[in-house]
Design a protein around this motif. Structure first.
Motif, PDB file in Angstrom:
ATOM      1  N   LEU A 130      90.447 -42.633  26.056  1.00  0.00           N
ATOM      2  CA  LEU A 130      90.652 -41.999  24.756  1.00  0.00           C
ATOM      3  C   LEU A 130      89.430 -41.182  24.351  1.00  0.00           C
ATOM      4  O   LEU A 130      89.543 -40.076  23.812  1.00  0.00           O
ATOM      5  N   LYS A 131      88.254 -41.739  24.624  1.00  0.00           N
ATOM      6  CA  LYS A 131      87.001 -41.036  24.314  1.00  0.00           C
ATOM      7  C   LYS A 131      86.938 -39.736  25.125  1.00  0.00           C
ATOM      8  O   LYS A 131      86.562 -38.677  24.603  1.00  0.00           O
ATOM      9  N   ASN A 143      89.216 -32.582  23.502  1.00  0.00           N
ATOM     10  CA  ASN A 143      89.747 -31.977  22.279  1.00  0.00           C
ATOM     11  C   ASN A 143      88.627 -31.313  21.459  1.00  0.00           C
ATOM     12  O   ASN A 143      88.798 -30.208  20.928  1.00  0.00           O
ATOM     13  N   ALA A 144      87.470 -31.986  21.414  1.00  0.00           N
ATOM     14  CA  ALA A 144      86.344 -31.441  20.640  1.00  0.00           C
ATOM     15  C   ALA A 144      85.874 -30.102  21.200  1.00  0.00           C
ATOM     16  O   ALA A 144      85.311 -29.277  20.479  1.00  0.00           O
ATOM     17  N   PHE A 188      94.674 -32.713  17.533  1.00  0.00           N
ATOM     18  CA  PHE A 188      94.899 -33.888  18.374  1.00  0.00           C
ATOM     19  C   PHE A 188      96.031 -34.649  17.695  1.00  0.00           C
ATOM     20  O   PHE A 188      95.876 -35.094  16.564  1.00  0.00           O
ATOM     21  N   LYS A 226      96.631 -36.839   9.816  1.00  0.00           N
ATOM     22  CA  LYS A 226      95.350 -37.542   9.755  1.00  0.00           C
ATOM     23  C   LYS A 226      95.383 -38.823   8.949  1.00  0.00           C
ATOM     24  O   LYS A 226      94.369 -39.345   8.560  1.00  0.00           O
ATOM     25  N   MET A 264      91.935 -43.892  15.516  1.00  0.00           N
ATOM     26  CA  MET A 264      91.530 -42.486  15.675  1.00  0.00           C
ATOM     27  C   MET A 264      91.702 -41.619  14.423  1.00  0.00           C
ATOM     28  O   MET A 264      91.123 -40.541  14.321  1.00  0.00           O
ATOM     29  N   LYS A 305      94.106 -39.646  13.449  1.00  0.00           N
ATOM     30  CA  LYS A 305      94.607 -38.309  13.770  1.00  0.00           C
ATOM     31  C   LYS A 305      96.046 -38.188  13.289  1.00  0.00           C
ATOM     32  O   LYS A 305      96.658 -39.184  12.888  1.00  0.00           O
ATOM     33  N   SER A 359      89.260 -37.309  23.632  1.00  0.00           N
ATOM     34  CA  SER A 359      88.695 -36.882  22.364  1.00  0.00           C
ATOM     35  C   SER A 359      87.594 -35.827  22.583  1.00  0.00           C
ATOM     36  O   SER A 359      87.514 -34.831  21.858  1.00  0.00           O
ATOM     37  N   ASP A 360      86.792 -36.033  23.615  1.00  0.00           N
ATOM     38  CA  ASP A 360      85.737 -35.063  23.954  1.00  0.00           C
ATOM     39  C   ASP A 360      86.346 -33.734  24.405  1.00  0.00           C
ATOM     40  O   ASP A 360      85.833 -32.659  24.070  1.00  0.00           O
TER      41      ASP A 360
END
Ligand SMILES: Nc1ncnc2c1ncn2[C@@H]1O[C@H](COP(=O)(O)OP(=O)(O)OP(=O)(O)O)[C@@H](O)[C@H]1O
Ligand SMILES: [Mg+2]
Length: 226
Positions: free
Chosen positions: A176-177, A183-184, A29, A220, A202, A204, A180-181
């Protein structure tokens, strides 16, 4: 899986990107940050070969994007989904019809297409709005619709161009969440944004552009604005 090697894009009016080099691995990400005009959208357009670089090479998976034969473009566009900065939803089609379009273009059987669209609208949280037209949706809902359309071909890579740009902070966080999900679950995501608060939050990787040049690439790390 995405590799840019000394990529420049010169426009007639000036420089879009200058000598940009980076590699993004599968599953990452990555935020692409930079002020307006720094080259974020230009970068995305080059990755999907919506535009060709003036020089340098671009690799997506096993493909040399610059040399990709024209007939292979649909394969690239399936692998790389895009949420455009201006969304590009068609105003005369409902959310369902907008989302099903990429499947129709590829000749996916109507029943199968319907199933996939329903799944993806559910996933992004706008199943209840499927029969509305874009003008009937809020900004956050429209952003979700654009995400649904980008996801419907199950891309390996998602490019999100300012997906929280015009949203209030809470709605921006929700989007964003959602990303992010996604991406997970394994999708590589590149997200262009001006919103440094989101970026800090985040933790990242951050690639920063300024006037078309890559000025920072932090893995990161917390974004340091100094
Ligand atoms: N099609 C084009 N023709 C000529 N110049 C262009 C074109 N597209 C972009 N540019 C120029 O290239 C530079 C980079 O533009 P780009 O749209 O990539 O910036 P951006 O980082 O996405 O900005 P924003 O945050 O405002 O969306 C700008 O100076 C812009 O004016
Ligand atoms: Mg832009």
């Amino acid at each position: 899986m995405i590799k840019l090697d000394n990529v420049s894009k010169l426009y007639g009016t000036g420089s879009g990107l200058t000598d940009v080099t980076f590699t993004i691995e599968k599953g990452e990400f990555v935020f692409i940050i930079g002020p307006t005009g720094s080259g974020k959208t230009t970068l995305f357009r080059l990755i999907i070969r919506d535009s060709l670089p003036t020089k340098g090479s671009i690799t997506v998976g096993d493909w040399d994007v610059v040399k990709l034969p024209h007939q292979k473009l649909p394969n690239l566009r399936k692998k790389v989904g895009v949420i455009f900065q201006d969304l590009k939803l068609l105003s005369d089609r409902t959310i369902f019809e907008n989302t099903v379009l990429p499947l129709e273009v590829r000749g996916v059987n109507a029943l199968e297409a319907k199933k996939q669209v329903e799944l993806v609208l559910e996933q992004v949280g706008i199943a209840a709005h499927r029969d509305k037209f874009p003008i009937q949706l809020s900004g956050g809902e429209l952003q979700r619709a654009a995400i649904a359309r980008a996801l419907v071909l199950s891309p390996e890579i998602l490019l999100a161009d300012e997906p929280t740009g015009n949203l209030d902070p809470k709605t921006g966080k929700d989007i964003l969440k959602l990303l992010s999900d996604i991406n997970a679950k394994g999708t590589t995501i590149l997200m262009a944004t001006h919103n440094l608060e989101v970026v800090d939050h985040m933790h990242k990787r951050v690639i920063a552009l300024e006037k078309g040049k890559l000025v920072r690439d932090e893995k990161k790390g917390k974004y340091d604005s100094s």
